[in-house]
Design a protein around this motif. Structure first.
Motif, PDB file in Angstrom:
ATOM      1  N   VAL A  24      50.461 -67.544  18.692  1.00  0.00           N
ATOM      2  CA  VAL A  24      50.834 -67.946  19.649  1.00  0.00           C
ATOM      3  C   VAL A  24      51.778 -67.213  20.590  1.00  0.00           C
ATOM      4  CG1 VAL A  24      49.913 -69.226  21.539  1.00  0.00           C
ATOM      5  CG2 VAL A  24      48.457 -69.379  20.291  1.00  0.00           C
ATOM      6  N   THR A  25      52.950 -68.094  19.563  1.00  0.00           N
ATOM      7  CA  THR A  25      54.672 -67.755  20.621  1.00  0.00           C
ATOM      8  C   THR A  25      54.668 -66.215  20.836  1.00  0.00           C
ATOM      9  OG1 THR A  25      55.415 -69.351  19.383  1.00  0.00           O
ATOM     10  CG2 THR A  25      56.797 -68.126  20.073  1.00  0.00           C
ATOM     11  N   ARG A  26      53.978 -65.419  19.383  1.00  0.00           N
ATOM     12  CA  ARG A  26      54.345 -64.204  18.568  1.00  0.00           C
ATOM     13  C   ARG A  26      53.721 -63.876  20.226  1.00  0.00           C
ATOM     14  NH1 ARG A  26      53.395 -63.061  13.045  1.00  0.00           N
ATOM     15  NH2 ARG A  26      54.194 -60.872  13.694  1.00  0.00           N
ATOM     16  N   ALA A  27      52.737 -63.674  20.197  1.00  0.00           N
ATOM     17  CA  ALA A  27      51.620 -63.321  21.320  1.00  0.00           C
ATOM     18  C   ALA A  27      52.096 -62.932  22.732  1.00  0.00           C
ATOM     19  CB  ALA A  27      50.702 -63.410  21.238  1.00  0.00           C
ATOM     20  N   ASN A  28      52.242 -64.529  23.298  1.00  0.00           N
ATOM     21  CA  ASN A  28      53.299 -64.491  24.301  1.00  0.00           C
ATOM     22  C   ASN A  28      54.385 -64.485  24.491  1.00  0.00           C
ATOM     23  OD1 ASN A  28      50.899 -65.940  25.065  1.00  0.00           O
ATOM     24  ND2 ASN A  28      51.777 -67.788  24.606  1.00  0.00           N
ATOM     25  N   ASP A  29      54.817 -64.046  23.897  1.00  0.00           N
ATOM     26  CA  ASP A  29      56.784 -63.288  23.434  1.00  0.00           C
ATOM     27  C   ASP A  29      56.434 -61.574  24.257  1.00  0.00           C
ATOM     28  OD1 ASP A  29      59.632 -63.047  24.295  1.00  0.00           O
ATOM     29  OD2 ASP A  29      59.496 -62.584  22.282  1.00  0.00           O
ATOM     30  N   SER A  30      56.025 -61.664  25.639  1.00  0.00           N
ATOM     31  CA  SER A  30      56.143 -60.048  25.931  1.00  0.00           C
ATOM     32  C   SER A  30      56.509 -60.049  27.510  1.00  0.00           C
ATOM     33  CB  SER A  30      54.582 -59.323  25.478  1.00  0.00           C
ATOM     34  OG  SER A  30      54.741 -58.149  26.108  1.00  0.00           O
ATOM     35  N   GLY A  44      49.244 -52.414  34.023  1.00  0.00           N
ATOM     36  CA  GLY A  44      48.818 -52.104  32.407  1.00  0.00           C
ATOM     37  C   GLY A  44      49.208 -53.152  31.639  1.00  0.00           C
ATOM     38  N   GLY A  45      49.009 -53.425  30.198  1.00  0.00           N
ATOM     39  CA  GLY A  45      49.066 -54.094  29.289  1.00  0.00           C
ATOM     40  C   GLY A  45      49.779 -54.260  27.931  1.00  0.00           C
ATOM     41  N   ASN A  46      49.331 -54.688  27.213  1.00  0.00           N
ATOM     42  CA  ASN A  46      49.960 -55.132  25.659  1.00  0.00           C
ATOM     43  C   ASN A  46      49.192 -55.854  25.032  1.00  0.00           C
ATOM     44  OD1 ASN A  46      51.072 -53.904  23.143  1.00  0.00           O
ATOM     45  ND2 ASN A  46      53.084 -54.798  23.231  1.00  0.00           N
ATOM     46  N   ASP A  47      47.678 -55.996  25.101  1.00  0.00           N
ATOM     47  CA  ASP A  47      46.939 -57.186  24.747  1.00  0.00           C
ATOM     48  C   ASP A  47      47.193 -57.227  23.687  1.00  0.00           C
ATOM     49  OD1 ASP A  47      46.260 -56.858  27.309  1.00  0.00           O
ATOM     50  OD2 ASP A  47      44.296 -57.016  27.112  1.00  0.00           O
ATOM     51  N   ALA A  48      47.291 -58.339  22.877  1.00  0.00           N
ATOM     52  CA  ALA A  48      46.822 -58.920  21.746  1.00  0.00           C
ATOM     53  C   ALA A  48      46.049 -59.445  21.411  1.00  0.00           C
ATOM     54  CB  ALA A  48      48.318 -60.600  21.527  1.00  0.00           C
ATOM     55  N   ALA A  49      45.681 -59.283  20.134  1.00  0.00           N
ATOM     56  CA  ALA A  49      44.199 -60.280  19.977  1.00  0.00           C
ATOM     57  C   ALA A  49      44.162 -60.869  18.345  1.00  0.00           C
ATOM     58  CB  ALA A  49      42.954 -59.398  19.285  1.00  0.00           C
ATOM     59  N   ILE A  50      43.779 -62.375  18.187  1.00  0.00           N
ATOM     60  CA  ILE A  50      44.416 -63.056  17.752  1.00  0.00           C
ATOM     61  C   ILE A  50      43.242 -63.060  16.317  1.00  0.00           C
ATOM     62  CG2 ILE A  50      45.807 -65.250  16.337  1.00  0.00           C
ATOM     63  CD1 ILE A  50      47.188 -66.012  19.351  1.00  0.00           C
ATOM     64  N   VAL A  51      43.612 -62.918  15.526  1.00  0.00           N
ATOM     65  CA  VAL A  51      42.226 -63.527  14.293  1.00  0.00           C
ATOM     66  C   VAL A  51      42.385 -64.197  13.467  1.00  0.00           C
ATOM     67  CG1 VAL A  51      41.198 -62.115  12.665  1.00  0.00           C
ATOM     68  CG2 VAL A  51      41.887 -60.184  14.771  1.00  0.00           C
ATOM     69  N   LEU A  52      41.564 -65.648  13.349  1.00  0.00           N
ATOM     70  CA  LEU A  52      41.771 -66.283  12.559  1.00  0.00           C
ATOM     71  C   LEU A  52      41.293 -66.578  11.478  1.00  0.00           C
ATOM     72  CD1 LEU A  52      42.657 -68.062  15.608  1.00  0.00           C
ATOM     73  CD2 LEU A  52      41.795 -69.713  14.511  1.00  0.00           C
ATOM     74  N   GLY A  53      41.769 -67.403   9.822  1.00  0.00           N
ATOM     75  CA  GLY A  53      40.884 -67.157   8.681  1.00  0.00           C
ATOM     76  C   GLY A  53      39.889 -67.383   8.416  1.00  0.00           C
ATOM     77  N   ASP A  54      38.911 -68.373   9.232  1.00  0.00           N
ATOM     78  CA  ASP A  54      37.840 -68.361   9.406  1.00  0.00           C
ATOM     79  C   ASP A  54      36.634 -67.646   9.284  1.00  0.00           C
ATOM     80  OD1 ASP A  54      37.807 -68.519  12.187  1.00  0.00           O
ATOM     81  OD2 ASP A  54      36.405 -70.592  12.440  1.00  0.00           O
ATOM     82  N   VAL A  55      37.044 -66.308  10.209  1.00  0.00           N
ATOM     83  CA  VAL A  55      36.614 -64.999  10.338  1.00  0.00           C
ATOM     84  C   VAL A  55      35.564 -64.180   8.594  1.00  0.00           C
ATOM     85  CG1 VAL A  55      37.620 -64.288  12.364  1.00  0.00           C
ATOM     86  CG2 VAL A  55      38.068 -62.962  10.387  1.00  0.00           C
ATOM     87  N   CYS A  69      43.830 -50.343  29.698  1.00  0.00           N
ATOM     88  CA  CYS A  69      45.373 -50.776  30.257  1.00  0.00           C
ATOM     89  C   CYS A  69      45.237 -52.372  28.986  1.00  0.00           C
ATOM     90  CB  CYS A  69      45.434 -51.372  31.478  1.00  0.00           C
ATOM     91  SG  CYS A  69      45.531 -50.058  31.830  1.00  0.00           S
ATOM     92  N   GLN A  70      43.405 -52.878  29.270  1.00  0.00           N
ATOM     93  CA  GLN A  70      42.851 -54.048  28.106  1.00  0.00           C
ATOM     94  C   GLN A  70      42.424 -53.842  26.957  1.00  0.00           C
ATOM     95  OE1 GLN A  70      39.494 -55.877  30.298  1.00  0.00           O
ATOM     96  NE2 GLN A  70      39.851 -54.231  31.104  1.00  0.00           N
ATOM     97  N   ALA A  71      42.615 -52.751  26.146  1.00  0.00           N
ATOM     98  CA  ALA A  71      42.481 -53.019  25.394  1.00  0.00           C
ATOM     99  C   ALA A  71      43.217 -53.237  24.179  1.00  0.00           C
ATOM    100  CB  ALA A  71      42.741 -51.007  24.820  1.00  0.00           C
ATOM    101  N   ILE A  72      42.902 -53.769  22.899  1.00  0.00           N
ATOM    102  CA  ILE A  72      43.470 -54.262  22.049  1.00  0.00           C
ATOM    103  C   ILE A  72      44.978 -53.370  21.522  1.00  0.00           C
ATOM    104  CG2 ILE A  72      43.775 -55.344  19.514  1.00  0.00           C
ATOM    105  CD1 ILE A  72      41.681 -55.950  19.908  1.00  0.00           C
ATOM    106  N   LYS A  73      45.979 -53.898  21.850  1.00  0.00           N
ATOM    107  CA  LYS A  73      47.538 -53.194  21.587  1.00  0.00           C
ATOM    108  C   LYS A  73      48.400 -53.279  20.460  1.00  0.00           C
ATOM    109  CE  LYS A  73      46.527 -50.480  25.556  1.00  0.00           C
ATOM    110  NZ  LYS A  73      46.765 -50.838  26.440  1.00  0.00           N
ATOM    111  N   ARG A  74      47.684 -55.151  20.174  1.00  0.00           N
ATOM    112  CA  ARG A  74      48.717 -55.739  18.919  1.00  0.00           C
ATOM    113  C   ARG A  74      47.354 -56.728  18.713  1.00  0.00           C
ATOM    114  NH1 ARG A  74      53.339 -59.325  21.271  1.00  0.00           N
ATOM    115  NH2 ARG A  74      51.578 -58.925  23.781  1.00  0.00           N
ATOM    116  N   LEU A  75      47.322 -56.487  16.841  1.00  0.00           N
ATOM    117  CA  LEU A  75      46.175 -57.372  16.314  1.00  0.00           C
ATOM    118  C   LEU A  75      46.795 -58.561  15.206  1.00  0.00           C
ATOM    119  CD1 LEU A  75      43.271 -57.875  15.791  1.00  0.00           C
ATOM    120  CD2 LEU A  75      43.338 -56.297  14.327  1.00  0.00           C
ATOM    121  N   TYR A  76      47.205 -59.932  15.097  1.00  0.00           N
ATOM    122  CA  TYR A  76      47.267 -60.957  14.264  1.00  0.00           C
ATOM    123  C   TYR A  76      46.757 -61.335  13.971  1.00  0.00           C
ATOM    124  CZ  TYR A  76      51.949 -60.270  17.488  1.00  0.00           C
ATOM    125  OH  TYR A  76      52.675 -60.281  18.056  1.00  0.00           O
TER     126      TYR A  76
END
Length: 481
Positions: A401-407, A253-264, A285-292
């Motif tokens: 990135v730090t927050r996404a990896n803090d898991s 399982g996972g708690n996958d993070a997706a990071i959306v930059l400001g240029d999208v 398991c690999q769905a987006i669970k946290r969206l930054y």
């Protein structure tokens, strides 16, 4: 036609596959249709004696099966894939009944499972020559392990059973396969299909509860366990397997993070992000669970996601046109509701869409978009495994990135940006087994898949996944051989 099939499955007798024979059990348990919350069929509950018979049959069949060539095993597994395809509508209807997903998604799952089998059996595994000179010849060969025990979960039971089955059998092992007691019936139907194709004992499929899983992980006659499920159960599997040094492959399982930059452009990516977060009602398991999301596009993307959440159709998966089905079982349903209740009590939280159970039978929760939430909450720190997406704000990419990896999780992650080079650099910084750019969810069977940290051990699929079902052996020959 779908409803007619569904009615027939309610009165059908289901059987284990043991040593090439279809067998019932003295005991049985009810299987619930999550769209109604009611039992719709009875499943045989394997006894300890039946389990022992299955292991004995697998060990006996291993002798001849392991001696066959890859080509011989490939032909039989190709026949199995063809037979599954011929029964696709039956399998898909039964899968929707017991799992809850829309019938179109169930058809797609069966098709993908078939495709996984067909791909894995095309991979060639040859001895590797490490040295061949005047000093001698050294080869690295790969040998089958013996009997593999497969334990599959309830969210995508066929897609996650197919690679276990194909990888083990194609590489010369035999198998004892256990589906989840929440979704056992489609896998038992697969056993009926395989019964007339594979030699007796090569594939054994037994339904049962947690006790059956424990028997498998402890049994000295099983040489490897491949398990997909929760971290907590995976740790128990690993500890139990250690008693006789079983090999393990664990996808936890996972708690996958997706990071959306400001240029999208939010309107261009919102639906893809929504689909990657809410696929199978968030039960992937690999769905987006946290969206930054970067400050510059945070509110705009929130608005788009909330609009989609209110527009999608949620309902009984047997009805055509349904986008999302229910939570699969009551235990998980109640857990998601607990997390929602905790979320609603957090200061500053905004629920832009959903947040409630649906006024109908079954385990239905509205697709939910949550803003104004941060780390330190259950919704963000845990894996909710339901149709709820927290959307978190950031202004600095290093911070994101730090927050996404803090898991403790590390299955998948993604980066969304117009700058592909920068996206690849950021993706490489994510502590995950797979990282996407401008995409999330789904890895082809030709590539190895698995997690880091507590999201798993080992890899499935591809050459690497097949070799996880084999033992390397060094063959050292004198010069001139």
């Amino acid at each position: 036609m779908t409803r007619e099939l569904a009615s027939a499955f309610a009165t059908k007798n289901y059987f284990h596959l043991i040593g090439g024979c279809l067998e019932g059990s003295d005991a049985a348990f009810g299987v619930v249709n999550p769209a109604t919350g009611e039992v719709f069929a009875q499943c045989p509950d394997a006894s300890r004696a039946q389990f022992e018979q299955a292991v004995d049959a697998a060990r006996h069949a291993y002798v001849n099966w392991s001696r066959m060539s890859f080509e011989e095993r490939r032909r039989m597994l190709a026949r199995l894939a063809d037979a599954m395809e011929a029964r696709l509508e039956e399998m898909a209807t039964l899968l929707t009944l017991e799992q809850g997903k829309p019938i179109a998604a169930a058809r797609a799952e069966i098709e993908r499972g078939i495709g996984i089998i067909r791909h894995l059996i095309t991979i060639v595994i040859e001895p590797e020559v490490l040295r061949n000179d005047s000093g001698g010849r050294v080869e690295l060969r790969y040998k089958s392990l013996g009997v593999v025990g497969g334990i599959a979960p309830w969210n995508v039971p066929i897609v996650l059973a197919a690679p276990k089955l194909a990888s083990a059998l194609y590489t010369g092992n035999t198998m004892v396969l256990k589906p989840s007691p929440y979704t056992p019936l489609t896998t038992l139907l697969l056993g009926e299909i395989a019964c007339d194709i594979l030699p007796p004992g090569v594939l054994n499929i037994l339904a049962g509860g947690n006790e059956l899983g424990q028997w498998m992980t402890e049994h000295p006659g099983i040489d490897k366990i491949t398990f997909t499920g929760s971290i907590a159960t995976g740790k128990k599997v690993m500890a139990s397997a250690a008693a006789n040094m079983k090999r393990v492959t664990l996808e936890l399982g996972g708690n996958d993070a997706a990071i959306v930059l400001g240029d999208v452009e939010p309107k261009e990516i919102a639906r893809r992000i929504f689909q990657a977060a809410f696929a199978n009602s968030g039960q992937v398991c690999q769905a987006i669970k946290r969206l930054y999301v970067h400050d510059d596009v945070y509110e705009a993307l929130l608005t788009k996601l909330a609009t989609i959440a209110r527009q999608v159709k949620v309902g009984d998966g047997l009805d055509e046109g349904v986008d999302y089905g229910p939570i699969q079982n009551r235990t998980q349903y109640e857990r998601v509701l607990e997390i929602l209740d905790d979320t609603a009590r957090q200061p500053g939280v905004r629920i832009l869409a959903g947040g409630h159970v649906m006024d109908r039978p079954g385990y239905f929760i509205e697709p939910t978009i949550v803003a104004g939430i941060g780390e330190g909450t259950r919704l963000v720190d845990e894996e909710p495994f339901g149709p709820v997406l927290p959307v978190l704000r950031f202004s600095d990419i290093d911070d994101a990135v730090t927050r996404a990896n803090d898991s403790r999780f590390g299955l998948g992650g993604s980066v969304w940006t117009k700058d592909l080079a920068m996206g690849a650099d950021i993706a490489a910084r994510l502590e995950t087994g797979v990282a996407w750019v401008n995409h999330h969810l789904g890895v082809s069977a030709e590539y190895p898949f698995g997690g880091v940290k507590e999201s798993g051990v080992g890899r499935a699929n591809g050459v690497m996944g097949l070799k996880r079902n084999m033992e390397p052996q060094l063959i050292v020959l004198p010069a001139g051989s």
